[in-house]
Motif scaffolding. Structure first.
Motif, short mmCIF file in Angstrom:
data_model
loop_
_atom_site.label_atom_id
_atom_site.label_comp_id
_atom_site.label_asym_id
_atom_site.label_seq_id
_atom_site.Cartn_x
_atom_site.Cartn_y
_atom_site.Cartn_z
N LEU A 263 0.77 -1.47 -0.11
CA LEU A 263 0.35 -0.13 -0.24
C LEU A 263 1.23 1.07 0.42
O LEU A 263 0.46 2.21 -0.94
N ILE A 264 2.00 0.94 0.78
CA ILE A 264 2.82 2.54 1.12
C ILE A 264 3.76 2.65 -0.37
O ILE A 264 4.14 4.21 -0.61
N ALA A 265 4.08 2.27 -1.10
CA ALA A 265 5.20 1.73 -1.62
C ALA A 265 4.29 2.25 -2.79
O ALA A 265 4.87 2.33 -3.70
N SER A 266 2.74 2.23 -3.36
CA SER A 266 1.74 2.52 -4.19
C SER A 266 2.01 4.02 -4.32
O SER A 266 0.34 4.04 -5.25
N CYS A 267 2.24 4.67 -2.93
CA CYS A 267 1.36 6.20 -3.08
C CYS A 267 2.45 6.92 -3.70
O CYS A 267 3.40 6.20 -4.15
N ASP A 268 1.65 7.69 -3.62
CA ASP A 268 2.93 9.19 -4.60
C ASP A 268 4.59 9.14 -3.93
O ASP A 268 5.38 9.63 -4.53
#
Length: 344
Positions: free
Chosen positions: A200-205
């Motif tokens: 999830l966090i690696a997919s954030c901008d």
């Protein structure tokens, strides 16, 4: 005919429903023959019910039998469904101020696991009212020392392949929503992130974390390779570091995560809120429409070879220069004043 209302008051009825719901719901759904269910209840009488209700066991258990005899299986299912709806907790909290929407994961009992309900709320909050021009940034955060423990393992272990695919697809829908959002989505991390939480966090901008934060992919320890998180982290981290993280299960501390490219910057715990606020303020001061076309271009060009990416960049830049906000930005620069954006 005896009514179960003759035996119980309101509080006792609640206890009965708890016993039935939590101990026998799965059995009810699997055993459509009610007489078989009653035999099961008779058998459990001296085991689970006795331990739970102790001295009040017999009258409660008799009432449960009468309850089942008086109501059909479909009524029982309806009551179970309605009860679950009424008692369901909200797993996220959302605040919105000065163009910044902060979505806070708030299920500390499961270490903010990405259950189906949690992911449904996350998706709804991320995609809600995105056309509002006042919205400039979305921040994902959590309460307590864990950002997210990843997928809810109990939920995954209780379902078959079809349902588990739906669980994984729901997280993918969140990731797609993050990329398609017209504003930057920032993960504010203050603590441990594991499994699908890393996805999830690696997919954030952007990811802003505190010094005490750590990141771990250790599902291989329980016989499950972190396949979907691997897709996300290998697109932001080098191959060697990604492989080490995936195959050893060892945690990555905040400084190593920063060096590897998993996080954008690291702040002291007491400075984390201020650091995120400063980044949000800098984004908010810019034209929203320019940030939107920039984000769209950023992700699209990542999928291209370098020369196709340059060709696309030229097209985007030429169109950008024709926009009102580009003209206003240039004029304000030469006139040495702050620009007044119209988002056009």
């Amino acid at each position: 005919m005896i009514s179960f209302l003759d035996f119980v008051n309101k509080n006792q009825l609640i206890q009965i429903c708890r016993v039935i719901f939590y101990h026998f719901c799965q059995l009810v759904l699997k055993n459509k023959n009610k007489s078989k269910l009653l035999l099961i209840l008779n058998k459990v009488d001296t085991i689970a019910i006795h331990n739970e209700l102790k001295k009040k066991n017999r009258i409660m258990f008799q009432t449960a039998r009468i309850f089942l005899n008086r109501f059909s299986l479909s009524s029982f299912r309806t009551l179970r469904r309605n009860s679950a709806t009424k008692t369901r907790r909200k797993l996220t909290e959302t605040t919105e101020k000065n163009g910044i929407r902060e979505i806070i994961l708030n299920d500390p009992r499961t270490r903010h696991s990405l259950s189906m309900d949690m992911m449904a709320e996350l998706y709804n909050e991320i995609t809600r009212n995105l056309e509002n021009e006042a919205l400039r940034v979305i921040v994902l955060s959590s309460t307590g020392p864990v950002f997210s423990a990843g997928h809810n393992l109990k939920e995954i272990s209780d379902v078959g392949p079809e349902k588990s695919r739906k669980i994984f697809d729901r997280l993918l829908s969140i990731i797609k929503a993050i990329q398609k959002a017209p504003v930057p989505v920032i993960a504010k991390v203050d603590g441990l992130v594991t499994g699908a939480g890393c996805q999830l966090i690696a997919s954030c901008d952007m990811v802003i974390c505190s010094e005490r934060s750590s990141f771990r992919l250790a599902t291989a320890d329980i016989g499950i390779f972190a396949s979907t998180p691997a897709v996300a982290i290998t697109r932001v981290m080098p191959r060697m570091k990604s492989f080490h993280m995936l195959f050893t299960g060892l945690p990555l501390n905040s400084s190593d995560a920063y060096i590897a490219g998993l996080v954008s910057c690291v702040a002291r715990k007491n400075d984390l809120d201020n650091e995120v606020a400063l980044i949000c303020e800098n984004i908010s001061n810019k034209s929203r429409i320019v940030m939107q076309i920039g984000k769209q271009f950023f992700y699209k060009q990542l999928e291209m070879d370098i020369w196709d990416a340059y060709m696309l960049a030229e097209e985007v830049l030429v169109k950008n220069l024709k926009m009102n906000d580009a003209q206003e930005g240039l004029e304000s620069f030469f006139e040495k004043r702050s620009p007044k954006w119209t988002n056009s």
